[in-house]
Enzyme design. Structure first.
Site, PDB file in Angstrom:
ATOM      1  N   HIS A 143      22.095 -48.189  30.284  1.00 59.12           N
ATOM      2  CA  HIS A 143      21.778 -48.895  31.528  1.00 59.12           C
ATOM      3  C   HIS A 143      22.751 -48.478  32.622  1.00 59.12           C
ATOM      4  O   HIS A 143      23.903 -48.189  32.366  1.00 59.12           O
ATOM      5  CB  HIS A 143      21.842 -50.411  31.323  1.00 59.12           C
ATOM      6  N   TRP A 144      22.243 -48.447  33.841  1.00 60.76           N
ATOM      7  CA  TRP A 144      23.071 -48.175  35.009  1.00 60.76           C
ATOM      8  C   TRP A 144      23.619 -49.477  35.570  1.00 60.76           C
ATOM      9  O   TRP A 144      22.941 -50.499  35.535  1.00 60.76           O
ATOM     10  CB  TRP A 144      22.238 -47.509  36.115  1.00 60.76           C
TER      11      TRP A 144
END
Ligand SMILES: [Zn+2]
Length: 185
Positions: free
Chosen positions: A130-131
């Site tokens: 995930h960013w």
């Protein structure tokens, strides 16, 4: 010039977010927070702001700063290379939109955008990539501990949710490039 130097110095500081101890000390929730249902009624309770064919954007329940967003693919994987081309592009497109929304809605003075892969790199959730998009304001490292009690209030998170949610439900109202231009002045 002085302002630029100040900003760079700020960027080297470790963002001190003591309220995140709640997260570190809390028993880990069962299941993956990026693999929860995305039907309409499930979105707000899970702080999911937007859903695309291959990705989701949500508020971090244990934010480093106001408006801290997480952008994850639907595919449960820790490897960027596992994402087929179309899923990767959908993810990156949602990341770009999330940045534009934060810039338009929150007017940060800076942003941290990054991905932590693996525990030693600081990832809290290691098996679903995930960013992070973390809006930054000058002096927030000093300011945040003072208001930490406010920042972890669920009500505060839902207020942020209700503020940002409309930007992800329509194609309007996001001024792409607004942030860039404001820095050129
Ligand atoms: Zn997952």
């Amino acid at each position: 010039m002085a302002e630029e130097r100040g900003c760079r110095e700020e960027g080297r500081q470790v963002l001190w977010a003591p309220w995140r101890m709640q997260y570190i000390e809390a028993p880990k929730a069962e299941g993956c927070i990026f693999c929860t249902p995305t039907d309409t009624s499930a979105l707000r309770p899970a702080l999911i702001l937007g859903v695309t064919p291959h990705a989701r954007v949500m508020l971090n329940k244990y934010p480093y700063n106001n408006g801290h967003l997480l952008i994850a693919p639907h595919r449960h994987t820790a490897q960027l290379a596992d994402l087929p081309e179309d899923e990767f592009h959908d993810l990156m497109s949602l990341l770009r939109r999330a940045v534009a929304v934060v810039e338009t809605a929150l007017h940060p003075q800076g942003l941290n955008i990054g991905m932590n892969l693996g525990t030693c790199a600081g990832a809290g959730i290691t098996d679903h990539l995930h960013w992070h998009v973390v809006p930054r304001w000058t002096g927030d490292t000093n300011f945040m501990p003072v208001v930490s009690a406010v920042r972890v209030m669920p009500q505060h998170l839902l207020e942020s949710y209700d503020q940002l949610r409309p930007y992800f439900t329509s194609s309007a109202a996001v001024q792409e490039g607004d942030f860039h231009h404001s820095h050129q002045r």
